[in-house]
Design a protein around this motif. Structure first.
Motif, PDB file in Angstrom:
ATOM      1  N   VAL A 122     -16.210   4.737   7.257  1.00  0.00           N
ATOM      2  CA  VAL A 122     -15.602   3.405   7.124  1.00  0.00           C
ATOM      3  C   VAL A 122     -15.670   2.938   5.676  1.00  0.00           C
ATOM      4  O   VAL A 122     -14.692   2.406   5.129  1.00  0.00           O
ATOM      5  CB  VAL A 122     -16.295   2.393   8.058  1.00  0.00           C
ATOM      6  N   ALA A 123     -16.818   3.176   5.021  1.00  0.00           N
ATOM      7  CA  ALA A 123     -16.939   2.783   3.615  1.00  0.00           C
ATOM      8  C   ALA A 123     -15.889   3.502   2.772  1.00  0.00           C
ATOM      9  O   ALA A 123     -15.244   2.901   1.910  1.00  0.00           O
ATOM     10  CB  ALA A 123     -18.339   3.110   3.106  1.00  0.00           C
ATOM     11  N   GLY A 124     -15.718   4.793   3.049  1.00  0.00           N
ATOM     12  CA  GLY A 124     -14.737   5.569   2.300  1.00  0.00           C
ATOM     13  C   GLY A 124     -13.329   5.069   2.537  1.00  0.00           C
ATOM     14  O   GLY A 124     -12.541   4.926   1.599  1.00  0.00           O
ATOM     15  N   LEU A 125     -13.019   4.773   3.800  1.00  0.00           N
ATOM     16  CA  LEU A 125     -11.678   4.262   4.107  1.00  0.00           C
ATOM     17  C   LEU A 125     -11.437   2.949   3.384  1.00  0.00           C
ATOM     18  O   LEU A 125     -10.369   2.729   2.801  1.00  0.00           O
ATOM     19  CB  LEU A 125     -11.524   4.065   5.620  1.00  0.00           C
ATOM     20  N   ALA A 126     -12.451   2.057   3.404  1.00  0.00           N
ATOM     21  CA  ALA A 126     -12.281   0.751   2.763  1.00  0.00           C
ATOM     22  C   ALA A 126     -12.024   0.916   1.279  1.00  0.00           C
ATOM     23  O   ALA A 126     -11.104   0.316   0.704  1.00  0.00           O
ATOM     24  CB  ALA A 126     -13.532  -0.101   2.983  1.00  0.00           C
ATOM     25  N   MET A 127     -12.829   1.757   0.645  1.00  0.00           N
ATOM     26  CA  MET A 127     -12.668   1.953  -0.784  1.00  0.00           C
ATOM     27  C   MET A 127     -11.311   2.591  -1.081  1.00  0.00           C
ATOM     28  O   MET A 127     -10.607   2.194  -2.010  1.00  0.00           O
ATOM     29  CB  MET A 127     -13.802   2.845  -1.282  1.00  0.00           C
ATOM     30  N   GLY A 128     -10.949   3.575  -0.246  1.00  0.00           N
ATOM     31  CA  GLY A 128      -9.667   4.230  -0.433  1.00  0.00           C
ATOM     32  C   GLY A 128      -8.512   3.254  -0.326  1.00  0.00           C
ATOM     33  O   GLY A 128      -7.571   3.300  -1.109  1.00  0.00           O
ATOM     34  N   MET A 129      -8.591   2.341   0.641  1.00  0.00           N
ATOM     35  CA  MET A 129      -7.528   1.346   0.807  1.00  0.00           C
ATOM     36  C   MET A 129      -7.411   0.476  -0.436  1.00  0.00           C
ATOM     37  O   MET A 129      -6.312   0.159  -0.890  1.00  0.00           O
ATOM     38  CB  MET A 129      -7.824   0.460   2.015  1.00  0.00           C
ATOM     39  N   MET A 130      -8.564   0.078  -0.975  1.00  0.00           N
ATOM     40  CA  MET A 130      -8.515  -0.776  -2.166  1.00  0.00           C
ATOM     41  C   MET A 130      -7.915  -0.027  -3.353  1.00  0.00           C
ATOM     42  O   MET A 130      -7.098  -0.569  -4.105  1.00  0.00           O
ATOM     43  CB  MET A 130      -9.922  -1.285  -2.497  1.00  0.00           C
ATOM     44  N   ILE A 131      -8.317   1.230  -3.497  1.00  0.00           N
ATOM     45  CA  ILE A 131      -7.739   2.017  -4.593  1.00  0.00           C
ATOM     46  C   ILE A 131      -6.239   2.159  -4.391  1.00  0.00           C
ATOM     47  O   ILE A 131      -5.449   2.033  -5.329  1.00  0.00           O
ATOM     48  CB  ILE A 131      -8.397   3.411  -4.671  1.00  0.00           C
ATOM     49  N   PHE A 132      -5.848   2.370  -3.129  1.00  0.00           N
ATOM     50  CA  PHE A 132      -4.419   2.531  -2.859  1.00  0.00           C
ATOM     51  C   PHE A 132      -3.641   1.280  -3.257  1.00  0.00           C
ATOM     52  O   PHE A 132      -2.583   1.353  -3.870  1.00  0.00           O
ATOM     53  CB  PHE A 132      -4.196   2.832  -1.374  1.00  0.00           C
ATOM     54  N   ILE A 133      -4.188   0.105  -2.899  1.00  0.00           N
ATOM     55  CA  ILE A 133      -3.489  -1.135  -3.234  1.00  0.00           C
ATOM     56  C   ILE A 133      -3.276  -1.234  -4.739  1.00  0.00           C
ATOM     57  O   ILE A 133      -2.207  -1.624  -5.210  1.00  0.00           O
ATOM     58  CB  ILE A 133      -4.288  -2.354  -2.721  1.00  0.00           C
ATOM     59  N   MET A 134      -4.292  -0.834  -5.506  1.00  0.00           N
ATOM     60  CA  MET A 134      -4.162  -0.937  -6.950  1.00  0.00           C
ATOM     61  C   MET A 134      -3.245   0.134  -7.530  1.00  0.00           C
ATOM     62  O   MET A 134      -2.579  -0.082  -8.530  1.00  0.00           O
ATOM     63  CB  MET A 134      -5.552  -0.851  -7.591  1.00  0.00           C
ATOM     64  N   PHE A 184      -0.063  -0.936   3.341  1.00  0.00           N
ATOM     65  CA  PHE A 184       0.611   0.358   3.447  1.00  0.00           C
ATOM     66  C   PHE A 184       1.774   0.279   4.413  1.00  0.00           C
ATOM     67  O   PHE A 184       2.879   0.753   4.119  1.00  0.00           O
ATOM     68  CB  PHE A 184      -0.372   1.446   3.892  1.00  0.00           C
ATOM     69  N   ALA A 185       1.537  -0.352   5.561  1.00  0.00           N
ATOM     70  CA  ALA A 185       2.615  -0.460   6.548  1.00  0.00           C
ATOM     71  C   ALA A 185       3.798  -1.236   5.973  1.00  0.00           C
ATOM     72  O   ALA A 185       4.959  -0.841   6.125  1.00  0.00           O
ATOM     73  CB  ALA A 185       2.086  -1.142   7.812  1.00  0.00           C
ATOM     74  N   ALA A 186       3.486  -2.344   5.289  1.00  0.00           N
ATOM     75  CA  ALA A 186       4.561  -3.160   4.715  1.00  0.00           C
ATOM     76  C   ALA A 186       5.350  -2.358   3.690  1.00  0.00           C
ATOM     77  O   ALA A 186       6.594  -2.374   3.680  1.00  0.00           O
ATOM     78  CB  ALA A 186       3.973  -4.407   4.075  1.00  0.00           C
ATOM     79  N   LEU A 187       4.637  -1.645   2.829  1.00  0.00           N
ATOM     80  CA  LEU A 187       5.323  -0.848   1.811  1.00  0.00           C
ATOM     81  C   LEU A 187       6.173   0.230   2.470  1.00  0.00           C
ATOM     82  O   LEU A 187       7.325   0.447   2.098  1.00  0.00           O
ATOM     83  CB  LEU A 187       4.289  -0.168   0.915  1.00  0.00           C
ATOM     84  N   PHE A 188       5.577   0.875   3.473  1.00  0.00           N
ATOM     85  CA  PHE A 188       6.266   1.968   4.140  1.00  0.00           C
ATOM     86  C   PHE A 188       7.547   1.469   4.794  1.00  0.00           C
ATOM     87  O   PHE A 188       8.615   2.063   4.645  1.00  0.00           O
ATOM     88  CB  PHE A 188       5.324   2.579   5.190  1.00  0.00           C
ATOM     89  N   LEU A 189       7.432   0.318   5.486  1.00  0.00           N
ATOM     90  CA  LEU A 189       8.612  -0.220   6.164  1.00  0.00           C
ATOM     91  C   LEU A 189       9.657  -0.670   5.155  1.00  0.00           C
ATOM     92  O   LEU A 189      10.852  -0.429   5.332  1.00  0.00           O
ATOM     93  CB  LEU A 189       8.206  -1.375   7.077  1.00  0.00           C
ATOM     94  N   THR A 190       9.207  -1.344   4.084  1.00  0.00           N
ATOM     95  CA  THR A 190      10.164  -1.800   3.073  1.00  0.00           C
ATOM     96  C   THR A 190      10.911  -0.615   2.475  1.00  0.00           C
ATOM     97  O   THR A 190      12.130  -0.656   2.300  1.00  0.00           O
ATOM     98  CB  THR A 190       9.432  -2.555   1.945  1.00  0.00           C
ATOM     99  N   LEU A 191      10.167   0.429   2.162  1.00  0.00           N
ATOM    100  CA  LEU A 191      10.804   1.559   1.499  1.00  0.00           C
ATOM    101  C   LEU A 191      11.739   2.310   2.429  1.00  0.00           C
ATOM    102  O   LEU A 191      12.757   2.834   2.000  1.00  0.00           O
ATOM    103  CB  LEU A 191       9.740   2.520   0.957  1.00  0.00           C
ATOM    104  N   GLY A 227      14.570  -0.947  -0.225  1.00  0.00           N
ATOM    105  CA  GLY A 227      13.761   0.267  -0.190  1.00  0.00           C
ATOM    106  C   GLY A 227      14.613   1.504  -0.390  1.00  0.00           C
ATOM    107  O   GLY A 227      14.226   2.424  -1.120  1.00  0.00           O
ATOM    108  N   LEU A 228      15.781   1.487   0.220  1.00  0.00           N
ATOM    109  CA  LEU A 228      16.697   2.616   0.066  1.00  0.00           C
ATOM    110  C   LEU A 228      17.074   2.790  -1.400  1.00  0.00           C
ATOM    111  O   LEU A 228      17.076   3.904  -1.937  1.00  0.00           O
ATOM    112  CB  LEU A 228      17.944   2.367   0.913  1.00  0.00           C
ATOM    113  N   LEU A 229      17.382   1.648  -2.046  1.00  0.00           N
ATOM    114  CA  LEU A 229      17.761   1.707  -3.459  1.00  0.00           C
ATOM    115  C   LEU A 229      16.602   2.211  -4.313  1.00  0.00           C
ATOM    116  O   LEU A 229      16.796   2.993  -5.240  1.00  0.00           O
ATOM    117  CB  LEU A 229      18.190   0.322  -3.950  1.00  0.00           C
ATOM    118  N   ILE A 230      15.393   1.747  -3.989  1.00  0.00           N
ATOM    119  CA  ILE A 230      14.239   2.199  -4.765  1.00  0.00           C
ATOM    120  C   ILE A 230      14.056   3.697  -4.605  1.00  0.00           C
ATOM    121  O   ILE A 230      13.876   4.431  -5.576  1.00  0.00           O
ATOM    122  CB  ILE A 230      12.959   1.445  -4.320  1.00  0.00           C
ATOM    123  N   ARG A 231      14.140   4.150  -3.350  1.00  0.00           N
ATOM    124  CA  ARG A 231      13.963   5.581  -3.134  1.00  0.00           C
ATOM    125  C   ARG A 231      15.052   6.384  -3.830  1.00  0.00           C
ATOM    126  O   ARG A 231      14.803   7.426  -4.424  1.00  0.00           O
ATOM    127  CB  ARG A 231      13.948   5.892  -1.630  1.00  0.00           C
TER     128      ARG A 231
END
Lengths: 356, 339
Positions: free
Chosen positions: B48-60, B203-210, B216-220
């Protein structure tokens, strides 16, 4: 003869020549011109930084490689000498040589492997990978405290000839006694001069021309039949070796190695600032830039302190001119110089002559 | 040699893009591989600690990788947004300390939400200005780009010191998020759970937007081939500025979360975390959000497990992981355009 010594790469500007001669004479006579430890320390730092920055310019200015691992090699050189001297009971020249050889071997291997690994792809990739590797290395150096002394670093004693207590002769020369500190200074000075002339020779050789061709247009250099990857890896290794030697000289001078003075990211930003402000792609830029920068670092801060006291009523401005914030103004200067005069001080001086 | 080419039926579906699932399996593989080496409760806590840290790194890191993919601009100053975001949040978090000290989760989260909104607005604005002033004049000149964004980083860090003072600021967690919940014998810190949830939502929001919107289509499409998007009549510059500002806002959000996680703020927190985000986007493949997500989780999980099993090894685990991934896939897990 002087032309040969400078490898045919003359300053090509009267003002620049004057500045360079002044810096050379100033560094040569520094122990006799000024008294006290601080000016001599400044002079030695300038010598080492000239070489360190010039070796970085070999990568950035001449080959077009952005590396953030230069301080790592500088640190390896410093730690090599430092650890070797700290681990023996009686400091000997043999220990220095052993430490230096080990450091150089590590430098060559690391520079070669990183180059092989990352220089084949885009330049931006190399910048990122070196940043990652260098920061891991500095964490490693500060954590392996049994070996490197950790955050505190290591102080060590140098062979007797170089120690401050040693005097070569009874009477004074030009009002200064010939002690170990003076001898160390001249070893640092001579070492730096030789290394600088070597770099000057290197960039004006056919090898150096190929590096510049790669910087200008890699595709074209490749089309002309040069294996650009090989040249870039060589440039990387040579730059790293010179940086390690500069680090070794610095360690001898300070009689101390620590993560802050040799591996810290601040050193890397200093190098970047000096290269850009002095002038990328000119070895002389390193000389002018380093001299200006180190002088400013040592003496401008005092001035800023006074300004800060004067402005102590004004809330934000007083904080902005606080001596600790001098990187702020350098950073601004750095950005402005990349925009408005990317050729640096040396480039500008040369341009002025060409325009006449 | 007169083999006739098969003629596609008019109504036959287009050949689907091949799914590349090997990288997706990496995270579960790492998590499962760590299980035999430690007791079950420790494993839960560390995961859980690893997931939390990973999520924060991902956001940044997510903004950084998108910006690079879209315009080949690598922003070495991205870390500044992280610091600025965290420091801006203190404008809300410190005066409203009283609300944070009450034990009501709702009040705590409300104040936190306000702080995050302010931080994101500030960093989005800063990102927009940064793009205009610092990056726009040096498009396509990678050398100047690296140098100038580095310069921007130095100046921003110093400005933080000027505005908020040079001392570090203590930022205690809201009362309701302190401590841990127990799952059997495994202790899970509450704040880490929140970090996992927020990271998952982002992540979900980014994934759905993209993948589900026109932007998202234009960005991709822009990541794949910017010139073609321009030829179609879309202004890729405008798109890019938008992505840049959004990416900066995400960095600001990450900064607030990271600052609360560390509970202290220092001006150079951004440049420290930047090294980690660089490793993450190299592992993920420059320009790929999905790769960045996997990379973040991998780095954080491996770092956590290694820190528990062999603390000295943990110092170099990031580099070792990066080298291992690059040996397997020299351009990162997902190369440009394959999400």
């Amino acid at each position: 003869m002087p032309i040969q010594l400078l490898s045919g790469d003359l300053p090509r500007s009267r003002a620049l020549t004057a500045i360079l001669v002044a810096i050379l004479l100033g560094l040569l006579c520094a122990p006799f011109l000024f008294s006290g430890a601080r000016p001599l320390n400044t002079a030695a730092t300038i010598c080492v930084y000239i070489v360190l920055v010039a070796s970085y310019d070999l990568l950035l200015g001449y080959t077009g490689i952005v590396s953030f691992a230069h301080t790592m090699f500088y640190g390896i050189g410093a730690y090599g000498v430092g650890i070797a001297l700290a681990s023996v009971d009686e400091p000997t020249w043999g220990a220095i040589v052993t430490g230096l050889v080990a450091a150089l071997l590590l430098t060559v291997v690391l520079a070669f492997v990183i180059g092989l690994f990352a220089l084949r792809v885009r330049a931006i990739f190399y910048a990122m990978i070196t940043l990652a590797v260098a920061s891991s290395f500095s964490v490693l150096a500060s954590q392996l405290s049994d070996f490197t002394g950790g955050e505190d670093g290591r102080t060590f004693s140098v062979p007797e000839l170089l120690s401050p207590g040693y005097t070569l002769m009874e009477n004074e020369v030009f009002g200064r006694s010939i002690d170990g500190k003076l001898i160390t200074y001249y070893i640092v000075f001579a070492g730096c001069l030789v290394l600088f002339l070597f770099l000057l020779r290197l960039v004006n050789s056919p090898f150096g021309r190929v590096l510049q061709a790669i910087r200008e247009n890699e595709f074209r250099a490749e089309a002309l039949g040069y294996r650009t990857v090989v040249y870039r890896i060589w440039a990387n290794v040579l730059g790293a070796v010179v940086a390690a030697l500069a680090g070794a000289l610095m360690a001898l001078w300070l009689r101390y190695v620590g993560p802050k003075t040799s591996l810290g990211f601040e050193v890397m930003t200093d190098i970047l600032l000096i290269v850009v402000i002095g002038g990328m792609g000119t070895m002389y830029g390193a000389v002018v830039g380093a001299a200006l920068f180190i002088l400013a670092q040592n003496y401008l801060k005092t001035l800023m302190g006074q300004a800060s006291e004067m402005l102590s009523g004004v809330p934000l401005l007083a904080a902005a001119v606080h001596p600790d914030r001098w990187m702020l103004w350098l950073g601004v200067l750095f950005i402005l110089s990349i925009y408005f005069f990317p050729i640096g001080i040396v480039g500008k001086l040369r341009l002025r002559r060409a325009g006449r | 040699m007169s083999a006739t080419l098969p003629i596609a039926q008019a109504d036959a579906p287009l050949p689907a893009a091949r799914r590349d699932i090997a990288p997706l399996l990496l995270v579960p593989a790492v998590v499962l591989a760590a299980l035999p080496f430690m007791s079950f409760p420790t494993w839960i806590t560390l995961t859980v600690a690893g997931l939390a840290m990973g999520m924060m790194i991902f956001i940044m890191a997510s903004g950084l990788t998108l910006v690079f993919g879209l315009m080949s601009v690598l922003n070495f100053g991205h870390g500044a947004f992280v610091s600025v975001g965290a420091f801006t949040a203190t404008y809300v978090l410190l005066p409203m300390r009283g609300w944070l000290e009450t034990d009501s989760l709702l009040a705590n989260l409300g104040v936190l939400g306000l702080a995050v909104l302010l931080a994101m607005a500030a960093t989005a604005l800063l990102g927009w200005a940064f793009e205009r002033v610092i990056i726009m004049p040096v498009y396509g000149q990678y050398l100047k780009q690296i140098l100038i964004t580095m310069g921007g980083m130095i100046v921003s860090e110093q400005l933080i010191n000027v505005i908020w003072g040079a001392e570090q600021i203590a930022l205690p967690l809201p009362a309701a998020l302190r401590g841990a919940v127990f799952l059997g014998e495994a202790a899970i810190e509450k704040y880490r759970l929140l970090a996992v949830v927020v990271g998952g939502v982002v992540f979900a929001a980014l994934f759905l937007t993209l993948n589900r919107t026109k932007i998202g289509l234009l960005i991709r499409a822009g990541v794949e081939n910017g010139e073609m998007v321009e030829a179609m009549g879309y202004r890729i510059r405008r798109l890019f500025v938008g992505v840049f500002a959004a990416g900066s806002a995400l960095a600001g959000l990450g900064g607030v979360m990271w600052g609360l996680y560390k509970e202290t703020l220092v001006a150079h927190m951004g440049s420290e975390i930047m090294v980690l985000t660089f490793i993450v986007i190299i592992i993920g493949g420059l320009g790929s959000v999905g790769g960045c997500f996997i990379g973040s989780l991998l780095i954080a999980l491996v770092g956590n497990y290694a820190g528990f099993l062999a603390p000295k090894v943990a110092l170099v685990s990031n580099i070792v992981l990066m080298i291992a991934v690059l040996l397997w896939r020299p351009a990162g897990l997902y190369t440009k355009g394959r999400h």
